[in-house]
Structure formats: C-alpha cells, structure tokens
Motif scaffolding. Structure first.
Motif, PDB file in Angstrom:
ATOM      1  N   TYR A  78      -7.771  12.305  -9.951  1.00 44.60           N
ATOM      2  CA  TYR A  78      -8.128  10.931  -9.265  1.00 44.60           C
ATOM      3  C   TYR A  78      -6.555  10.641  -8.946  1.00 44.60           C
ATOM      4  CZ  TYR A  78     -12.641   9.935 -11.811  1.00 44.60           C
ATOM      5  OH  TYR A  78     -14.459  10.437 -11.264  1.00 44.60           O
ATOM      6  N   ALA A  79      -5.786  11.569  -9.163  1.00 45.59           N
ATOM      7  CA  ALA A  79      -4.842  11.096  -8.727  1.00 45.59           C
ATOM      8  C   ALA A  79      -4.071  10.668  -7.367  1.00 45.59           C
ATOM      9  CB  ALA A  79      -3.091  12.197  -9.702  1.00 45.59           C
ATOM     10  N   THR A  80      -4.636  10.945  -6.780  1.00 42.50           N
ATOM     11  CA  THR A  80      -5.031  11.277  -5.154  1.00 42.50           C
ATOM     12  C   THR A  80      -5.765  10.341  -4.717  1.00 42.50           C
ATOM     13  OG1 THR A  80      -7.267  12.726  -4.512  1.00 42.50           O
ATOM     14  CG2 THR A  80      -4.804  13.578  -4.714  1.00 42.50           C
ATOM     15  N   LEU A  81      -5.947   9.134  -5.616  1.00 46.34           N
ATOM     16  CA  LEU A  81      -6.768   7.949  -4.872  1.00 46.34           C
ATOM     17  C   LEU A  81      -5.395   6.849  -4.043  1.00 46.34           C
ATOM     18  CD1 LEU A  81      -8.806   7.340  -7.973  1.00 46.34           C
ATOM     19  CD2 LEU A  81      -9.953   7.577  -5.660  1.00 46.34           C
ATOM     20  N   THR A  82      -5.728   6.552  -3.166  1.00 42.17           N
ATOM     21  CA  THR A  82      -4.408   5.423  -2.418  1.00 42.17           C
ATOM     22  C   THR A  82      -4.724   4.355  -2.740  1.00 42.17           C
ATOM     23  OG1 THR A  82      -6.528   4.325  -0.611  1.00 42.17           O
ATOM     24  CG2 THR A  82      -5.652   6.572  -0.439  1.00 42.17           C
ATOM     25  N   ASP A  83      -3.291   3.419  -2.863  1.00 43.54           N
ATOM     26  CA  ASP A  83      -4.021   2.248  -2.999  1.00 43.54           C
ATOM     27  C   ASP A  83      -5.091   1.410  -2.727  1.00 43.54           C
ATOM     28  OD1 ASP A  83      -1.289   2.836  -4.486  1.00 43.54           O
ATOM     29  OD2 ASP A  83       0.234   1.278  -2.359  1.00 43.54           O
TER      30      ASP A  83
ATOM     31  N   ASP B  34      -9.716  -1.266  -4.396  1.00 45.66           N
ATOM     32  CA  ASP B  34     -11.109  -1.969  -3.849  1.00 45.66           C
ATOM     33  C   ASP B  34     -12.166  -1.638  -5.688  1.00 45.66           C
ATOM     34  OD1 ASP B  34     -11.186  -2.301  -1.085  1.00 45.66           O
ATOM     35  OD2 ASP B  34     -11.291   0.190  -0.704  1.00 45.66           O
ATOM     36  N   LEU B  35     -11.361  -0.262  -6.045  1.00 46.79           N
ATOM     37  CA  LEU B  35     -12.446  -0.027  -7.300  1.00 46.79           C
ATOM     38  C   LEU B  35     -11.919  -1.390  -8.468  1.00 46.79           C
ATOM     39  CD1 LEU B  35     -11.327   4.164  -8.222  1.00 46.79           C
ATOM     40  CD2 LEU B  35     -13.191   2.021  -7.742  1.00 46.79           C
ATOM     41  N   TRP B  36     -10.741  -1.944  -8.407  1.00 43.36           N
ATOM     42  CA  TRP B  36     -11.038  -3.039  -9.049  1.00 43.36           C
ATOM     43  C   TRP B  36     -11.932  -3.945  -8.838  1.00 43.36           C
ATOM     44  CZ3 TRP B  36      -8.417  -4.302 -13.728  1.00 43.36           C
ATOM     45  CH2 TRP B  36      -7.754  -5.326 -13.503  1.00 43.36           C
ATOM     46  N   ALA B  37     -11.623  -4.438  -7.394  1.00 48.41           N
ATOM     47  CA  ALA B  37     -12.364  -5.574  -7.571  1.00 48.41           C
ATOM     48  C   ALA B  37     -13.782  -5.181  -7.625  1.00 48.41           C
ATOM     49  CB  ALA B  37     -12.919  -6.042  -5.581  1.00 48.41           C
ATOM     50  N   ALA B  38     -14.316  -3.970  -7.353  1.00 48.10           N
ATOM     51  CA  ALA B  38     -15.568  -3.484  -8.216  1.00 48.10           C
ATOM     52  C   ALA B  38     -15.942  -3.536  -9.640  1.00 48.10           C
ATOM     53  CB  ALA B  38     -15.956  -2.281  -7.987  1.00 48.10           C
TER      54      ALA B  38
ATOM     55  N   ARG C  97      -2.277   2.881 -13.835  1.00 49.50           N
ATOM     56  CA  ARG C  97      -1.772   3.437 -14.304  1.00 49.50           C
ATOM     57  C   ARG C  97      -2.940   4.393 -15.103  1.00 49.50           C
ATOM     58  NH1 ARG C  97       1.684   2.998 -19.701  1.00 49.50           N
ATOM     59  NH2 ARG C  97       2.772   4.632 -20.094  1.00 49.50           N
ATOM     60  N   ALA C  98      -3.793   3.872 -15.607  1.00 47.09           N
ATOM     61  CA  ALA C  98      -5.008   4.712 -16.239  1.00 47.09           C
ATOM     62  C   ALA C  98      -6.199   5.462 -15.699  1.00 47.09           C
ATOM     63  CB  ALA C  98      -6.375   3.362 -17.430  1.00 47.09           C
ATOM     64  N   VAL C  99      -6.529   5.376 -14.301  1.00 48.79           N
ATOM     65  CA  VAL C  99      -7.001   5.800 -13.489  1.00 48.79           C
ATOM     66  C   VAL C  99      -6.243   7.214 -12.761  1.00 48.79           C
ATOM     67  CG1 VAL C  99      -8.482   5.980 -11.176  1.00 48.79           C
ATOM     68  CG2 VAL C  99      -8.654   4.072 -13.216  1.00 48.79           C
ATOM     69  N   ARG C 100      -4.937   6.889 -12.396  1.00 50.58           N
ATOM     70  CA  ARG C 100      -4.428   8.220 -11.849  1.00 50.58           C
ATOM     71  C   ARG C 100      -3.603   8.694 -12.812  1.00 50.58           C
ATOM     72  NH1 ARG C 100      -1.197   4.534  -7.215  1.00 50.58           N
ATOM     73  NH2 ARG C 100      -3.110   4.516  -5.323  1.00 50.58           N
ATOM     74  N   GLN C 101      -2.889   8.050 -14.000  1.00 50.49           N
ATOM     75  CA  GLN C 101      -2.142   8.852 -14.764  1.00 50.49           C
ATOM     76  C   GLN C 101      -2.606   9.491 -16.089  1.00 50.49           C
ATOM     77  OE1 GLN C 101       1.766   6.617 -14.997  1.00 50.49           O
ATOM     78  NE2 GLN C 101       1.549   6.439 -13.101  1.00 50.49           N
ATOM     79  N   GLY C 102      -4.127   8.838 -16.409  1.00 49.39           N
ATOM     80  CA  GLY C 102      -4.885   8.986 -17.874  1.00 49.39           C
ATOM     81  C   GLY C 102      -4.173   8.575 -19.232  1.00 49.39           C
TER      82      GLY C 102
ATOM     83  N   ASP D  67      -8.117   2.336  -2.236  1.00 50.94           N
ATOM     84  CA  ASP D  67      -9.034   3.048  -3.323  1.00 50.94           C
ATOM     85  C   ASP D  67      -9.057   2.230  -4.333  1.00 50.94           C
ATOM     86  OD1 ASP D  67      -9.483   4.468  -2.002  1.00 50.94           O
ATOM     87  OD2 ASP D  67      -8.676   7.021  -2.344  1.00 50.94           O
ATOM     88  N   MET D  68      -7.703   2.165  -5.059  1.00 51.89           N
ATOM     89  CA  MET D  68      -7.713   1.237  -6.709  1.00 51.89           C
ATOM     90  C   MET D  68      -7.831   0.187  -6.510  1.00 51.89           C
ATOM     91  SD  MET D  68      -5.912   3.768  -8.113  1.00 51.89           S
ATOM     92  CE  MET D  68      -6.934   2.713  -9.515  1.00 51.89           C
TER      93      MET D  68
END
Length: 201
Positions: free
Chosen positions: A29-34, A39-43, A7-12, A36-37
C-alpha cells in the motif's frame, strides 16, 4: 486523523507509534496515491460504525512480541515502488500499479522464506503458504501455459471460473468474492494486460 490514517496504511505504523504486523499488507500500500488515500478516508468515514469491541491478538510466543516486527521489517520489508514505464501502454501501467500495489498479488503468489520474507521469485507461486495450502504461479508464462487470454483472465477474476471451466477454491475464491469481482471492468483488463505482459507499444 487523516494524517494518522495515511501513515498507518502506507507505513504500517499505528497512531500510538506501534508497528502493525505484516499480515496487513502495508508494504504494497506504500504506492497508493494521495487521491487514493483521500478516497479511502472518505469511504471509511462514510461507513457506519459497529457496536462491538475489536478482538485482541491471539498469538503465541514469540509472535506476540510486537517489537520483533521492527527486526523483521529491517530484514525483509520490501516496499513496493511504482514508476510508469513510458514504453508500455496505459493499460499495462495501470495494471502494474494495481497488481504490485493495492491488489497486493505478490503477498500470496510469491514464495516466502521460513520467517515470512518474500523471495525474489516474483509471482512464481507459493507451495507452502503460511496459512496452509498453496498458491499457483501467476507469471505471464504460467498463465499462458494454463490457457489464459486477457478475456479469460478478466472472466476468472470476475467470476472465479478458469478457461477450462474449473472453479477457484479456498483463498482464491475468497479473493474473487471479497475483492476482484467488485473491480471496474477497465481495472480487470488492466491487471490482465500486465499479468500476461501484453501492452507493448
């Protein structure tokens, strides 16, 4: 939680329901795929924590009134919307996704009005960037006029060196050294293909 992170990344929107300032490019960042999200969370989870408190905002009135961001969003927010163009190559489509989404090129290379809203002159350059200085146009016409080919644009995004041998300075150098030099070769080719409007089937 992962759901709050998405929610933070896609919706601010923060876990407490506060709206982030648009300096964080959630519009793009609203277009980031599930995936992507995930992978980002894991990182993020794998990144060691830093034993230092976060610094508070240092903004003058009226910019320190966070509630005003909701008004700004209602007037100027233009959430990126990505759709595959079946008439284009996979490289062009991936480039569009990267340029308009996670790379958020328009954040600096599209002019803004006095209140920070993006204009309709997509990637036409911003002569009055809010942090000072100016950004060049990166439309296909402007890049071609500047002597860029797909290979030389990939090289510039990797190294910061232009086709004429000049070197990026200022915020453009920061983008290269902090971001684009780490991208996969294929992703740089994809971005160059899209920016130069190549890849027609």
């Amino acid at each position: 939680t992962f759901e709050q992170f998405v929610r933070a990344v896609r919706q601010g929107v923060s876990p407490r329901g506060e709206t982030y300032y648009p300096a964080f490019p959630f519009e793009f960042y609203a277009t980031l795929t599930d995936q992507d999200m995930a992978d980002l969370w894991a990182a993020v989870q794998a990144t060691p924590s830093v034993d230092r408190p976060s610094e508070g905002h240092d903004l003058r009135f009226p910019f320190n009134v966070r509630a005003a961001v909701k008004v700004w969003r209602s007037l100027f927010e233009r959430t990126a919307d990505y759709e595959v163009d079946a008439s284009r190559t996979s490289e062009w489509n991936r480039g569009k996704y990267l340029v308009e989404g996670p790379a958020h090129c328009a954040a600096c290379h599209t002019p803004r009005n006095l209140l920070g809203g993006l204009s309709s002159k997509e990637l036409a350059g911003d002569p009055n960037m809010q942090g000072g200085g100016a950004s060049p146009a990166i439309t296909a016409r402007a890049l071609t006029a500047g002597g860029y080919t797909r290979d030389s644009l990939v090289q510039a995004l990797r190294t910061g060196v232009t086709p004429t041998g000049e070197v990026f300075g200022g915020s453009r150098a920061e983008v290269v050294h902090g971001s684009t030099k780490f991208l996969l070769d294929q992703h740089l080719v994809d971005m160059a293909t899209y920016l130069l409007d190549l890849g027609k089937k």
